[in-house]
Design an enzyme around this catalytic site. Sequence first.
Site, PDB file in Angstrom:
ATOM      1  N   LYS A   1       3.365 -15.628   2.485  1.00 58.08           N
ATOM      2  CA  LYS A   1       3.415 -16.385   1.230  1.00 58.08           C
ATOM      3  C   LYS A   1       4.881 -16.635   0.901  1.00 58.08           C
ATOM      4  O   LYS A   1       5.387 -16.278  -0.166  1.00 58.08           O
ATOM      5  CB  LYS A   1       2.705 -15.594   0.120  1.00 58.08           C
TER       6      LYS A   1
ATOM      7  N   TYR B   1       0.811  -1.215   0.000  1.00 57.10           N
ATOM      8  CA  TYR B   1       0.000   0.000   0.000  1.00 57.10           C
ATOM      9  C   TYR B   1       0.846   1.268   0.000  1.00 57.10           C
ATOM     10  O   TYR B   1       0.358   2.346  -0.340  1.00 57.10           O
ATOM     11  CB  TYR B   1      -0.918   0.028   1.221  1.00 57.10           C
TER      12      TYR B   1
ATOM     13  N   ASP C   1     -10.955  -8.803   7.772  1.00 54.32           N
ATOM     14  CA  ASP C   1     -12.349  -8.701   7.351  1.00 54.32           C
ATOM     15  C   ASP C   1     -13.005 -10.083   7.307  1.00 54.32           C
ATOM     16  O   ASP C   1     -14.189 -10.235   7.642  1.00 54.32           O
ATOM     17  CB  ASP C   1     -12.454  -8.024   5.983  1.00 54.32           C
TER      18      ASP C   1
ATOM     19  N   ASP D   1      -3.080 -18.397   1.765  1.00 53.43           N
ATOM     20  CA  ASP D   1      -4.220 -19.068   1.157  1.00 53.43           C
ATOM     21  C   ASP D   1      -4.769 -20.149   2.085  1.00 53.43           C
ATOM     22  O   ASP D   1      -5.987 -20.313   2.232  1.00 53.43           O
ATOM     23  CB  ASP D   1      -3.858 -19.638  -0.214  1.00 53.43           C
TER      24      ASP D   1
ATOM     25  N   ASP E   1      -5.290  -6.939   5.855  1.00 54.84           N
ATOM     26  CA  ASP E   1      -6.506  -6.250   5.442  1.00 54.84           C
ATOM     27  C   ASP E   1      -7.588  -7.272   5.084  1.00 54.84           C
ATOM     28  O   ASP E   1      -8.751  -7.166   5.498  1.00 54.84           O
ATOM     29  CB  ASP E   1      -6.190  -5.356   4.240  1.00 54.84           C
TER      30      ASP E   1
END
Length: 347
Positions: free
Chosen positions: A182, A136, A242, A214, A238
């Site tokens: 990852k 970001y 959620d 994942d 992020d």
Amino acid sequence: MKKICVIKGDGIGPEIIDEALKVLKVVRNDLEFNECLMGGIAIDTVGECLPQATLDCALSSDAVLFGAIGGEKWDNLAREKRPESALLKLRSSLGVFANLRPAKVYNDLLALSSLKDEIVKDVDLLVVRELTGGIYFSQPRYKNENEACNTMKYTKEEIYRIAKIAFECALKRRKRLCMVDKANVLETSALWRELCSELSKEYPSVELSFMYVDNAAMQLIKNPRQFDVILTENLFGDILSDEASMVVGSIGLLASASIGGKVGLYEPIHGSAPDIAGKFIANPIATILSAALMLRYSLNDEDNALKIENAVARVIKDGYGCADMSFVKHKLNTKEMGDLIAKLCVQ
């Protein structure tokens, strides 16, 4: 007096922040609240999404309590001028690199979750998300006619400081820390693993594990009780935080704390919900719980933080809820919920 910078923002922001202030005022009488503009309302009022006066107030306060910003009204603006860019700039200016998102299931609200009761019962986890680095914020980033580019970059210092906070959080909980990454394809993740493994030697009582993102997304749905503290970088955090909110069943119940910098920032994880703004049906619990986190992390007031959290738990146990809690016995509007929690805080 402790100075609190209050940013109500857009949509339901003013409604939910008012209820959090109502609760704070009954547990503390030494808080000075200074209201500032940010987001769409700031664009409409002064022509910019994050006025310098707001940033100055935030940096000179003991904490920032924030509601929500944004809406379709401002979506046609250039990205850097949209309300959402103000929040990124505020976080960066405050230096709040650690985002803490608790996801706790209230067993009286098991039916809210789309998962089976036996899967979500007693879930109590904490996502520790790196907030000011990664994809970001890293450069270069650009978009032209032929291509677009975003960069994921982390320094050792950025990883070390967030990992240390995650280990400290795990120490105060059930002493289990899962680092999500990852590492099979990303060099940044490999560095995260190396540094977390090294740091774990300073926390021998904390069990450290690693999981690919994942798989973690699947495991959060399959068996969320296996997690205590989840540590991860900005983008993965992020998404996973959620997802964790839907394990709980309502995004209107989840608070967050952004700490580690000059001043802590406290906000519910939901958005501005402009479609219900002004109807006073929004659930203020996430914002009220964010105020409790503010007391805990910025004001070192554990007693009153627990008082608020216990009041919320009692409200839920007694069958009270808002529009997003569809099956509860007693439906309350935004103001009524704030009134009830405030009342229970002083009993």
